[in-house]
Design a protein around this motif. Structure first.
Motif, PDB file in Angstrom:
ATOM      1  N   GLU A  11     -26.880  37.715   3.876  1.00 28.41           N
ATOM      2  CA  GLU A  11     -27.990  38.086   4.769  1.00 28.41           C
ATOM      3  C   GLU A  11     -29.019  38.994   4.093  1.00 28.41           C
ATOM      4  OE1 GLU A  11     -24.527  40.854   5.475  1.00 28.41           O
ATOM      5  OE2 GLU A  11     -24.767  38.681   5.437  1.00 28.41           O
ATOM      6  N   HIS A  12     -28.657  39.561   2.946  1.00 25.24           N
ATOM      7  CA  HIS A  12     -29.585  40.441   2.231  1.00 25.24           C
ATOM      8  C   HIS A  12     -30.344  39.736   1.117  1.00 25.24           C
ATOM      9  CE1 HIS A  12     -28.186  43.860   4.465  1.00 25.24           C
ATOM     10  NE2 HIS A  12     -26.935  43.669   4.062  1.00 25.24           N
ATOM     11  N   LEU A  13     -30.107  38.449   0.948  1.00 28.48           N
ATOM     12  CA  LEU A  13     -30.793  37.698  -0.102  1.00 28.48           C
ATOM     13  C   LEU A  13     -32.172  37.255   0.363  1.00 28.48           C
ATOM     14  CD1 LEU A  13     -27.925  35.357  -1.368  1.00 28.48           C
ATOM     15  CD2 LEU A  13     -28.618  37.574  -2.268  1.00 28.48           C
ATOM     16  N   THR A  14     -33.064  37.125  -0.599  1.00 30.05           N
ATOM     17  CA  THR A  14     -34.389  36.594  -0.277  1.00 30.05           C
ATOM     18  C   THR A  14     -34.279  35.082  -0.084  1.00 30.05           C
ATOM     19  OG1 THR A  14     -34.990  36.120  -2.569  1.00 30.05           O
ATOM     20  CG2 THR A  14     -35.475  38.352  -1.749  1.00 30.05           C
ATOM     21  N   LYS A  15     -35.317  34.503   0.453  1.00 29.70           N
ATOM     22  CA  LYS A  15     -35.333  33.053   0.670  1.00 29.70           C
ATOM     23  C   LYS A  15     -35.199  32.314  -0.668  1.00 29.70           C
ATOM     24  CE  LYS A  15     -37.867  29.387   2.952  1.00 29.70           C
ATOM     25  NZ  LYS A  15     -39.009  29.033   3.783  1.00 29.70           N
ATOM     26  N   LEU A  16     -35.883  32.795  -1.690  1.00 30.46           N
ATOM     27  CA  LEU A  16     -35.820  32.168  -3.010  1.00 30.46           C
ATOM     28  C   LEU A  16     -34.410  32.264  -3.601  1.00 30.46           C
ATOM     29  CD1 LEU A  16     -37.250  30.764  -5.347  1.00 30.46           C
ATOM     30  CD2 LEU A  16     -37.892  33.019  -6.213  1.00 30.46           C
ATOM     31  N   GLU A  17     -33.761  33.407  -3.434  1.00 30.12           N
ATOM     32  CA  GLU A  17     -32.401  33.575  -3.933  1.00 30.12           C
ATOM     33  C   GLU A  17     -31.442  32.616  -3.230  1.00 30.12           C
ATOM     34  OE1 GLU A  17     -32.322  38.273  -5.261  1.00 30.12           O
ATOM     35  OE2 GLU A  17     -32.100  37.773  -3.142  1.00 30.12           O
ATOM     36  N   LYS A  18     -31.634  32.437  -1.930  1.00 32.75           N
ATOM     37  CA  LYS A  18     -30.788  31.511  -1.178  1.00 32.75           C
ATOM     38  C   LYS A  18     -31.006  30.071  -1.649  1.00 32.75           C
ATOM     39  CE  LYS A  18     -30.439  34.311   2.985  1.00 32.75           C
ATOM     40  NZ  LYS A  18     -30.827  34.459   4.388  1.00 32.75           N
ATOM     41  N   ILE A  19     -32.230  29.715  -1.942  1.00 32.55           N
ATOM     42  CA  ILE A  19     -32.543  28.364  -2.427  1.00 32.55           C
ATOM     43  C   ILE A  19     -31.891  28.135  -3.790  1.00 32.55           C
ATOM     44  CG2 ILE A  19     -34.414  26.879  -3.276  1.00 32.55           C
ATOM     45  CD1 ILE A  19     -36.150  28.091  -1.005  1.00 32.55           C
ATOM     46  N   LYS A  20     -31.990  29.119  -4.670  1.00 31.57           N
ATOM     47  CA  LYS A  20     -31.360  29.000  -5.996  1.00 31.57           C
ATOM     48  C   LYS A  20     -29.854  28.852  -5.869  1.00 31.57           C
ATOM     49  CE  LYS A  20     -34.503  31.295  -9.172  1.00 31.57           C
ATOM     50  NZ  LYS A  20     -34.648  32.396 -10.130  1.00 31.57           N
ATOM     51  N   LEU A  21     -29.259  29.647  -5.010  1.00 28.38           N
ATOM     52  CA  LEU A  21     -27.816  29.587  -4.806  1.00 28.38           C
ATOM     53  C   LEU A  21     -27.415  28.221  -4.258  1.00 28.38           C
ATOM     54  CD1 LEU A  21     -25.376  31.438  -5.161  1.00 28.38           C
ATOM     55  CD2 LEU A  21     -25.703  32.215  -2.826  1.00 28.38           C
ATOM     56  N   LYS A  22     -28.194  27.728  -3.319  1.00 30.52           N
ATOM     57  CA  LYS A  22     -27.917  26.421  -2.719  1.00 30.52           C
ATOM     58  C   LYS A  22     -28.008  25.308  -3.765  1.00 30.52           C
ATOM     59  CE  LYS A  22     -29.196  23.583   1.230  1.00 30.52           C
ATOM     60  NZ  LYS A  22     -30.085  23.456   2.382  1.00 30.52           N
ATOM     61  N   SER A  23     -28.960  25.397  -4.674  1.00 28.76           N
ATOM     62  CA  SER A  23     -29.108  24.352  -5.686  1.00 28.76           C
ATOM     63  C   SER A  23     -27.924  24.336  -6.650  1.00 28.76           C
ATOM     64  CB  SER A  23     -30.424  24.511  -6.447  1.00 28.76           C
ATOM     65  OG  SER A  23     -30.373  25.583  -7.339  1.00 28.76           O
ATOM     66  N   THR A  24     -27.327  25.503  -6.888  1.00 28.07           N
ATOM     67  CA  THR A  24     -26.139  25.522  -7.759  1.00 28.07           C
ATOM     68  C   THR A  24     -24.981  24.787  -7.093  1.00 28.07           C
ATOM     69  OG1 THR A  24     -25.310  27.657  -6.980  1.00 28.07           O
ATOM     70  CG2 THR A  24     -26.802  27.697  -8.867  1.00 28.07           C
ATOM     71  N   PHE A  25     -24.895  24.852  -5.770  1.00 27.33           N
ATOM     72  CA  PHE A  25     -23.814  24.152  -5.083  1.00 27.33           C
ATOM     73  C   PHE A  25     -24.011  22.639  -5.122  1.00 27.33           C
ATOM     74  CE2 PHE A  25     -23.196  28.345  -3.167  1.00 27.33           C
ATOM     75  CZ  PHE A  25     -21.897  28.515  -3.572  1.00 27.33           C
ATOM     76  N   LYS A  26     -25.248  22.210  -5.132  1.00 26.10           N
ATOM     77  CA  LYS A  26     -25.528  20.779  -5.275  1.00 26.10           C
ATOM     78  C   LYS A  26     -25.020  20.308  -6.642  1.00 26.10           C
ATOM     79  CE  LYS A  26     -29.158  17.356  -5.303  1.00 26.10           C
ATOM     80  NZ  LYS A  26     -30.497  17.093  -5.713  1.00 26.10           N
ATOM     81  N   THR A  27     -25.279  21.086  -7.665  1.00 26.51           N
ATOM     82  CA  THR A  27     -24.824  20.768  -9.019  1.00 26.51           C
ATOM     83  C   THR A  27     -23.299  20.745  -9.080  1.00 26.51           C
ATOM     84  OG1 THR A  27     -26.807  21.774  -9.960  1.00 26.51           O
ATOM     85  CG2 THR A  27     -24.930  21.518 -11.432  1.00 26.51           C
ATOM     86  N   ILE A  28     -22.661  21.732  -8.472  1.00 27.73           N
ATOM     87  CA  ILE A  28     -21.193  21.799  -8.464  1.00 27.73           C
ATOM     88  C   ILE A  28     -20.616  20.576  -7.750  1.00 27.73           C
ATOM     89  CG2 ILE A  28     -19.195  23.066  -7.552  1.00 27.73           C
ATOM     90  CD1 ILE A  28     -20.850  25.648  -8.082  1.00 27.73           C
ATOM     91  N   LYS A  29     -21.226  20.189  -6.647  1.00 26.01           N
ATOM     92  CA  LYS A  29     -20.749  19.023  -5.895  1.00 26.01           C
ATOM     93  C   LYS A  29     -20.828  17.761  -6.746  1.00 26.01           C
ATOM     94  CE  LYS A  29     -21.261  16.753  -1.426  1.00 26.01           C
ATOM     95  NZ  LYS A  29     -21.646  15.393  -1.640  1.00 26.01           N
ATOM     96  N   GLU A  30     -21.934  17.562  -7.440  1.00 33.03           N
ATOM     97  CA  GLU A  30     -22.088  16.386  -8.307  1.00 33.03           C
ATOM     98  C   GLU A  30     -21.049  16.405  -9.422  1.00 33.03           C
ATOM     99  OE1 GLU A  30     -26.108  15.747  -9.724  1.00 33.03           O
ATOM    100  OE2 GLU A  30     -26.903  16.465  -7.812  1.00 33.03           O
ATOM    101  N   LEU A  31     -20.788  17.562  -9.983  1.00 35.80           N
ATOM    102  CA  LEU A  31     -19.800  17.707 -11.044  1.00 35.80           C
ATOM    103  C   LEU A  31     -18.399  17.390 -10.523  1.00 35.80           C
ATOM    104  CD1 LEU A  31     -19.446  18.565 -14.012  1.00 35.80           C
ATOM    105  CD2 LEU A  31     -19.135  20.890 -13.182  1.00 35.80           C
ATOM    106  N   GLN A  32     -18.083  17.865  -9.332  1.00 37.88           N
ATOM    107  CA  GLN A  32     -16.778  17.596  -8.737  1.00 37.88           C
ATOM    108  C   GLN A  32     -16.596  16.104  -8.460  1.00 37.88           C
ATOM    109  OE1 GLN A  32     -16.996  20.386  -5.472  1.00 37.88           O
ATOM    110  NE2 GLN A  32     -15.736  21.884  -6.559  1.00 37.88           N
ATOM    111  N   GLU A  33     -17.681  15.414  -8.120  1.00 42.61           N
ATOM    112  CA  GLU A  33     -17.613  13.971  -7.902  1.00 42.61           C
ATOM    113  C   GLU A  33     -17.263  13.248  -9.201  1.00 42.61           C
ATOM    114  OE1 GLU A  33     -21.324  12.835  -6.106  1.00 42.61           O
ATOM    115  OE2 GLU A  33     -20.870  13.916  -4.252  1.00 42.61           O
ATOM    116  N   ILE A  34     -17.871  13.661 -10.302  1.00 42.26           N
ATOM    117  CA  ILE A  34     -17.561  13.051 -11.600  1.00 42.26           C
ATOM    118  C   ILE A  34     -16.091  13.257 -11.943  1.00 42.26           C
ATOM    119  CG2 ILE A  34     -17.869  13.382 -14.091  1.00 42.26           C
ATOM    120  CD1 ILE A  34     -20.815  13.501 -13.664  1.00 42.26           C
ATOM    121  N   ILE A  35     -15.595  14.468 -11.725  1.00 39.45           N
ATOM    122  CA  ILE A  35     -14.196  14.765 -12.041  1.00 39.45           C
ATOM    123  C   ILE A  35     -13.256  13.949 -11.158  1.00 39.45           C
ATOM    124  CG2 ILE A  35     -12.421  16.570 -11.895  1.00 39.45           C
ATOM    125  CD1 ILE A  35     -14.516  18.476 -13.050  1.00 39.45           C
TER     126      ILE A  35
END
Length: 114
Positions: free
Chosen positions: A80-104
């Motif tokens: 709740e203390h993160l800026t909107k940009l920080e939340k977007i960056k964090l969210k994009s890392t989860f997209k990357t992790i999800k794609e990586l987990q699919e490959i594995i």
């Protein structure tokens, strides 16, 4: 609170270890370097692996900033203390992790291991 180490950094580093070992490369011990080597070894997944390397570095930087800001390890972050940009960056890392987990899961089919 969000545990950046367990929910983001560890899945990336564990995946990098598994994937690089599947190519019998044992000389690289740095997670971003592992992803960069994987990008060379698997050109069909180059974009994803480079994104993983970038995400890992970004998460470490994010954790360091949060730790310095709150005088702690930076492992736990109050979302709740993160800026909107920080939340977007964090969210994009989860997209990357999800794609990586699919490959594995496709490559190693972990459901057949047990």
């Amino acid at each position: 609170f969000f545990d950046i180490k367990r929910r983001a950094l560890m899945p990336l580093s564990d995946a990098a270890r598994v994937l690089i070992l599947s190519h019998a490369v044992k000389s690289i011990s740095n997670t971003p370097e592992r992803f960069e080597k994987l990008a060379e070894l698997e050109p069909q997944n180059r974009e994803l692996y480079l994104s993983c390397a970038y995400s890992y570095k970004a998460l470490l930087k994010f954790r360091t900033k949060q730790g310095l800001l709150h005088n702690d390890s930076g492992q736990y972050i109050a979302l709740e203390h993160l800026t909107k940009l920080e939340k977007i960056k964090l969210k994009s890392t989860f997209k990357t992790i999800k794609e990586l987990q699919e490959i594995i899961s496709i490559r190693f089919n972990p459901s057949n291991i047990l």
